[in-house]
Design a protein around this motif. Structure first.
Motif, PDB file in Angstrom:
ATOM      1  N   ARG A 156      37.510  15.592  39.215  1.00  0.00           N
ATOM      2  CA  ARG A 156      38.426  14.686  38.510  1.00  0.00           C
ATOM      3  C   ARG A 156      38.977  13.586  39.403  1.00  0.00           C
ATOM      4  O   ARG A 156      39.303  12.502  38.915  1.00  0.00           O
ATOM      5  N   GLU A 162      34.333  11.990  34.699  1.00  0.00           N
ATOM      6  CA  GLU A 162      34.433  12.091  33.244  1.00  0.00           C
ATOM      7  C   GLU A 162      33.562  13.206  32.667  1.00  0.00           C
ATOM      8  O   GLU A 162      33.529  13.401  31.456  1.00  0.00           O
ATOM      9  N   PRO A 177      32.501  16.535  31.171  1.00  0.00           N
ATOM     10  CA  PRO A 177      33.227  17.648  30.553  1.00  0.00           C
ATOM     11  C   PRO A 177      32.980  18.937  31.334  1.00  0.00           C
ATOM     12  O   PRO A 177      31.854  19.212  31.754  1.00  0.00           O
ATOM     13  N   ARG A 181      44.186  24.012  32.791  1.00  0.00           N
ATOM     14  CA  ARG A 181      44.393  22.759  32.056  1.00  0.00           C
ATOM     15  C   ARG A 181      44.879  21.660  32.993  1.00  0.00           C
ATOM     16  O   ARG A 181      44.389  20.536  32.967  1.00  0.00           O
ATOM     17  N   THR A 193      38.118  20.763  30.644  1.00  0.00           N
ATOM     18  CA  THR A 193      38.048  20.236  29.286  1.00  0.00           C
ATOM     19  C   THR A 193      38.259  21.341  28.270  1.00  0.00           C
ATOM     20  O   THR A 193      38.988  21.175  27.307  1.00  0.00           O
ATOM     21  N   GLU A 194      37.611  22.473  28.479  1.00  0.00           N
ATOM     22  CA  GLU A 194      37.740  23.637  27.602  1.00  0.00           C
ATOM     23  C   GLU A 194      37.777  24.888  28.472  1.00  0.00           C
ATOM     24  O   GLU A 194      37.208  24.915  29.561  1.00  0.00           O
ATOM     25  N   VAL A 227      32.998  19.678  23.278  1.00  0.00           N
ATOM     26  CA  VAL A 227      33.168  18.716  24.369  1.00  0.00           C
ATOM     27  C   VAL A 227      32.201  17.541  24.269  1.00  0.00           C
ATOM     28  O   VAL A 227      32.503  16.452  24.753  1.00  0.00           O
ATOM     29  N   PRO A 282      34.569  13.989  22.440  1.00  0.00           N
ATOM     30  CA  PRO A 282      35.063  13.803  23.813  1.00  0.00           C
ATOM     31  C   PRO A 282      36.481  13.273  23.825  1.00  0.00           C
ATOM     32  O   PRO A 282      36.897  12.543  22.924  1.00  0.00           O
ATOM     33  N   ARG A 283      37.217  13.685  24.849  1.00  0.00           N
ATOM     34  CA  ARG A 283      38.585  13.205  25.024  1.00  0.00           C
ATOM     35  C   ARG A 283      38.607  12.232  26.193  1.00  0.00           C
ATOM     36  O   ARG A 283      37.907  12.420  27.183  1.00  0.00           O
ATOM     37  N   ILE A 335      39.677  10.328  29.532  1.00  0.00           N
ATOM     38  CA  ILE A 335      40.201  10.790  30.813  1.00  0.00           C
ATOM     39  C   ILE A 335      41.495  10.034  31.094  1.00  0.00           C
ATOM     40  O   ILE A 335      41.547   8.812  31.026  1.00  0.00           O
ATOM     41  N   GLY A 344      42.467  14.050  34.224  1.00  0.00           N
ATOM     42  CA  GLY A 344      41.676  14.961  33.407  1.00  0.00           C
ATOM     43  C   GLY A 344      41.664  14.511  31.966  1.00  0.00           C
ATOM     44  O   GLY A 344      42.176  13.450  31.623  1.00  0.00           O
ATOM     45  N   PRO A 345      41.062  15.337  31.104  1.00  0.00           N
ATOM     46  CA  PRO A 345      40.974  14.970  29.692  1.00  0.00           C
ATOM     47  C   PRO A 345      42.356  14.914  29.044  1.00  0.00           C
ATOM     48  O   PRO A 345      43.249  15.684  29.407  1.00  0.00           O
TER      49      PRO A 345
END
Length: 173
Positions: A87, A96, A98, A115, A120-121, A139, A143-144, A146, A154-155
């Motif tokens: 990250r 970026e 996941p 987290r 990401t998960e 993911v 996508p989330r 960054i 992070g995400p």
């Protein structure tokens, strides 16, 4: 997941899976082989394995990685340290990626730590093949962004369920 959300969800095609580059970072051979088997069943062809944090970082620099599946790992470079390194790297194509973090630790503090490291998960062991597939689909199809700040990279921690996000923060308006 509600029926409406399930119907609106994007899915990955076999061609999408075939083109994925996946890094498995797992220190036990049995678990690494199980993860590889699930990915092979999905049609993923480009799978790279690493057994240590150092090997994981080296593999990330060398190859095309679209997704990392990261175990807790043993010190000195544990799984969350690798995630933090991913990250905070200057390489935008790396930070970026996941990361699905696979762990035996289920305590609230451990989940918050993961987290905050930028995973990401999170997937708790033991898990089913379907649970891993669901995390992979999530993911890659949702996508989330960054987020970068002085204390976190992070995400985006805010989850989206397909609805328009609430614009509560000044920076969101």
């Amino acid at each position: 997941m509600s029926q409406v959300a399930e119907n609106n969800r994007k899915t990955l095609s076999p061609e999408d899976y075939a083109q994925l580059g996946v890094l498995i970072v797992e220190d036990t051979l049995y678990m690494a082989n199980m993860l590889r088997g699930i990915l092979n069943g999905l049609g993923v062809r480009n799978i790279v394995s690493a057994r240590t944090g150092e090997d994981a970082l080296s593999a990330l620099m060398r190859g095309k990685v679209d997704l990392a599946i990261m175990d807790d790992l043993e010190p000195p470079l544990d799984g969350l340290s690798v995630v933090r390194a991913i990250r905070t790297t200057e390489e935008s194509n790396l930070n970026e990626i996941p990361v699905i973090f696979v762990t035996t630790r289920r305590e609230r503090a451990s989940i918050i730590e993961a987290r905050d490291a930028g995973v990401t998960e999170i997937l708790s062991k033991p898990f089913s093949a379907q649970q891993l597939i669901d995390r992979i689909d999530t993911v890659l199809t949702r996508p989330r962004a960054i987020v970068r700040s002085a204390v976190f990279t992070g995400p985006d921690r805010r989850r989206r369920d397909g609805k328009a996000p609430l614009k509560r923060r000044e920076s969101d308006r």
